[in-house]
Design a protein around this motif. Structure first.
Motif, short mmCIF file in Angstrom:
data_model
loop_
_atom_site.label_atom_id
_atom_site.label_comp_id
_atom_site.label_asym_id
_atom_site.label_seq_id
_atom_site.Cartn_x
_atom_site.Cartn_y
_atom_site.Cartn_z
N ASP A 257 0.82 -1.21 0.00
CA ASP A 257 0.00 0.00 0.00
C ASP A 257 0.86 1.26 0.00
O ASP A 257 0.47 2.29 -0.56
N LEU A 258 2.03 1.18 0.63
CA LEU A 258 2.92 2.34 0.63
C LEU A 258 3.40 2.69 -0.77
O LEU A 258 3.62 3.85 -1.09
N ARG A 259 3.56 1.67 -1.63
CA ARG A 259 3.94 1.94 -3.03
C ARG A 259 2.85 2.75 -3.73
O ARG A 259 3.14 3.71 -4.45
N VAL A 260 1.60 2.36 -3.53
CA VAL A 260 0.49 3.10 -4.14
C VAL A 260 0.38 4.49 -3.52
O VAL A 260 0.12 5.48 -4.22
N LEU A 261 0.62 4.59 -2.21
CA LEU A 261 0.57 5.89 -1.55
C LEU A 261 1.62 6.83 -2.13
O LEU A 261 1.38 8.03 -2.29
N ALA A 262 2.80 6.29 -2.45
CA ALA A 262 3.84 7.12 -3.06
C ALA A 262 3.37 7.67 -4.40
O ALA A 262 3.66 8.82 -4.75
N ALA A 263 2.62 6.86 -5.17
CA ALA A 263 2.07 7.35 -6.44
C ALA A 263 1.07 8.46 -6.20
O ALA A 263 1.03 9.47 -6.92
#
Length: 201
Positions: free
Chosen positions: A103-109
């Motif tokens: 989820d942190l990867r998507v949050l970075a986007a």
């Protein structure tokens, strides 16, 4: 084999959910009417968070709140349950629960997209300010063009009348001389009125 297939199935499901989330994010970004607040609402909805905040660093490096959504939003990175850096100057904070790595990867986007929206808003504000300056310059140019004509007309009348009076080869009658002096006085009065209006303006 069953264990590997199960792991790959979970990974594929996570990848599909990430792709769906990023697709929604891209659609929201492409709609020019969506601002920072709308994207923060989308972040909260996507990750089931109670609050979201965008911070921006000022020239001294101190964090300032740009926008918030939700109840009791975090105002410092230490108060957030999850965060993502959009750039060196923009940070996205969430409150509600810690997020797993995928989820942190998507949050970075999301954070990157928020930085794009902020930049777009700043550019729009700068363009609007430039347009206001351009309108002011056009008005000043039109005013100067009109005023230059109004100033030159009485000056030309004064110059012509004085040059005529000073012509040595012409003997003017008192009536002609009075008429030319009257024209000079009228032109000077007109010039004084124009200058007074300009100073008032």
């Amino acid at each position: 084999v069953v264990d590997t297939a199960a792991r790959r199935s979970v990974q594929a499901d996570l990848a599909r959910r990430e792709a769906d989330t990023l697709t929604r994010l891209n659609r929201a970004l492409l709609r020019s009417e969506h601002g920072v607040g709308d994207l923060l609402d989308l972040v909260r909805e996507t990750f089931a968070m109670t609050a979201a905040t965008v911070l921006r660093a000022d020239v001294d490096g101190a964090w300032a709140v740009v926008a918030t959504r939700g109840d009791d939003p975090p105002t410092t990175p230490a108060a957030a349950d999850a965060e993502a850096d959009a750039s060196q100057r923009v940070k996205l904070l969430l409150r509600g629960r810690p997020l797993p790595p995928h989820d942190l990867r998507v949050l970075a986007a999301f954070a990157t997209h928020l930085a794009v929206v902020l930049d777009r808003s700043e550019l729009a504000a700068q363009a609007a300010a430039a347009e206001r300056l351009a309108q002011g310059n056009r008005l000043r140019t039109a005013l100067l063009a009109a005023v230059s004509h109004d100033l030159r007309t009485p000056l030309a009348g004064i110059k012509a009348a004085v040059s005529t009076l000073r012509a040595p080869e012409v003997a003017w009658s008192s009536g002609d001389r009075d008429e030319l002096l009257e024209a000079i006085e009228e032109s000077a009065d007109r010039l004084a009125a124009i200058i007074a209006n300009l100073l008032d303006l």
